[in-house]
Design an enzyme around this catalytic site. Structure first.
Site, PDB file in Angstrom:
ATOM      1  N   ASP A  27      -2.332  -0.042 -12.512  1.00 36.94           N
ATOM      2  CA  ASP A  27      -0.874  -0.272 -12.807  1.00 36.94           C
ATOM      3  C   ASP A  27      -0.366  -0.303 -14.011  1.00 36.94           C
ATOM      4  O   ASP A  27       0.356   0.297 -14.713  1.00 36.94           O
ATOM      5  CB  ASP A  27      -0.466  -1.461 -11.888  1.00 36.94           C
ATOM      6  CG  ASP A  27      -0.631  -1.386 -10.382  1.00 36.94           C
ATOM      7  OD1 ASP A  27      -0.647  -0.096 -10.056  1.00 36.94           O
ATOM      8  OD2 ASP A  27      -0.474  -2.310  -9.461  1.00 36.94           O
TER       9      ASP A  27
ATOM     10  N   ASP B 144      -2.103  -5.857 -12.249  1.00 36.50           N
ATOM     11  CA  ASP B 144      -1.989  -5.361 -10.924  1.00 36.50           C
ATOM     12  C   ASP B 144      -0.661  -6.066 -10.277  1.00 36.50           C
ATOM     13  O   ASP B 144      -0.596  -7.270  -9.997  1.00 36.50           O
ATOM     14  CB  ASP B 144      -3.044  -5.525 -10.160  1.00 36.50           C
ATOM     15  CG  ASP B 144      -3.076  -4.921  -8.912  1.00 36.50           C
ATOM     16  OD1 ASP B 144      -2.439  -3.584  -8.973  1.00 36.50           O
ATOM     17  OD2 ASP B 144      -3.776  -5.080  -7.812  1.00 36.50           O
TER      18      ASP B 144
ATOM     19  N   LYS C 267       1.871  -6.710  -7.470  1.00 36.82           N
ATOM     20  CA  LYS C 267       2.043  -6.702  -5.810  1.00 36.82           C
ATOM     21  C   LYS C 267       3.276  -7.340  -5.436  1.00 36.82           C
ATOM     22  O   LYS C 267       3.826  -8.380  -6.033  1.00 36.82           O
ATOM     23  CB  LYS C 267       0.745  -7.857  -5.469  1.00 36.82           C
ATOM     24  CG  LYS C 267      -0.703  -7.220  -5.667  1.00 36.82           C
ATOM     25  CD  LYS C 267      -0.935  -6.079  -5.056  1.00 36.82           C
ATOM     26  CE  LYS C 267      -2.153  -5.537  -5.393  1.00 36.82           C
ATOM     27  NZ  LYS C 267      -2.588  -4.085  -4.818  1.00 36.82           N
TER      28      LYS C 267
END
Length: 340
Positions: free
Chosen positions: A246, A259, A261
């Site tokens: 990412d 990352d 989420k």
């Protein structure tokens, strides 16, 4: 009878009987009556002790064991012999193996000791975005999905069945489709923020779906700087796996694989993110062993954003924690390779 009635009448008044026995005329009129209690004592012949009739010398040990105050004549040695006879020898105690102590068969370091770190180039301010090459190498996501523990599979299947009962099968498929769409739009909006503030403002204003997520991570974005990669493909040359990172940037001054989420439920602790730490560790190892990247990473960051705009939970992974999850990732990778 008259005397008895008279005494009964006197006994009802306090002091009357005492007066009766003190005045002289009472002594003349009434006979003294002596009331006494006595107990009959029956003398019985003393019963002899039965032990006195036993031949003390002949049964000395028996008499001593019966009359002795000691509760047991056993010793630790005799007790052990009796236990061995009844239950067998004691089993050797084996300490339980702690979870996470298992080591991979072929260990590869998280940090690449042979990688050369090149000096920063003039266009280093532009984040890298390497296209992911589709090869026969498995992806990090695929490896983690196919090596779930039985417990993880059970809870995942139970959640799926519960959602199907509430939404129906078609409704559940639409629900999961929308989740993926929201995630993609959220990642695209973040990419726009890092590349162009003007474009980010336009995306945030036009798309109500990601507005809550962007508000959720607003306080985290303030701590991010020097973005080095966005939605960039990585692959581990030695272990032969690939993935899509990412973001790689500095979080509070430390270079991290980040990352992003999304979640509908709060996840305030790292353990609430399930296998996401293993995914971050896998990406870190891949970057460090990928020749396309002229830097190495030792930290990770998982940011959980919420659709309702609640402050996101950032979970920072220091080098020691990344090393622990790297070992776990290597075990999952070996399990996948053994199955395939």
């Amino acid at each position: 009878l008259v005397r008895m009635q008279f005494l009964q009448i006197l006994s009802r008044k306090p002091g009357s009987l005492e007066m009766l026995f003190q005045i002289p005329f009472c002594q003349k009129q009434f006979l003294y009556t002596c009331l006494s209690t006595s107990a009959c004592v029956y003398s019985k012949k003393k019963k002899g002790n039965s032990y006195e009739q036993v031949d003390q010398e002949k049964y000395k040990n028996l008499v001593h064991s019966v009359t002795s105050y000691k509760t047991s004549a056993q010793t630790p040695e005799t007790i052990l012999e009796e236990d061995n006879l009844l239950y067998g020898p004691p089993a050797k105690h084996r300490p339980p193996i702690k979870a996470g102590t298992k080591t991979p068969k072929s260990w590869v370091p998280l940090i690449n000791p042979s990688k050369r770190i090149l000096p920063a180039s003039s266009n280093s301010n532009v984040p890298m975005k390497i296209v992911l090459q589709r090869t026969k190498m498995p992806s990090v996501t695929r490896i983690l999905q196919q090596t779930l523990s039985p417990q993880q599979v059970f809870y995942l299947e139970r959640w799926k069945q519960k959602m199907i009962e509430e939404l129906g099968r078609e409704g559940f498929e639409e629900y999961t489709k929308n989740l993926f769409l929201q995630g993609e739009l959220f990642h695209s909006a973040l990419e726009s923020i890092f590349l162009s503030e003007e474009m980010a403002a336009r995306v945030q204003g036009e798309n109500d779906i990601v507005a809550g997520y962007l508000s959720s991570v607003e306080h985290v974005l303030e701590d991010i700087s020097e973005v080095k990669a966005l939605e960039s493909g990585v692959h581990h040359e030695t272990l032969r796996y690939l993935g899509l990172v990412d973001c790689v940037a500095k979080y509070r001054g430390r270079l991290c694989v980040i990352d992003w989420k999304t979640s509908e439920k709060p996840k305030p602790f790292l353990q609430n993110t399930y296998d996401n730490p293993l995914q971050v560790a896998a990406y870190i190892g891949a970057i460090n062993h990928d020749v396309n990247y002229d830097f190495q990473v030792s930290c990770g960051l998982i940011v959980v954003a919420y659709k309702n705009g609640s402050p996101a939970h950032p979970h920072f992974m220091d080098p020691d924690l990344c090393s622990q999850y790297w070992n776990k990732w290597l075990l999952r990778l070996e399990e996948y390779m053994d199955k395939n």
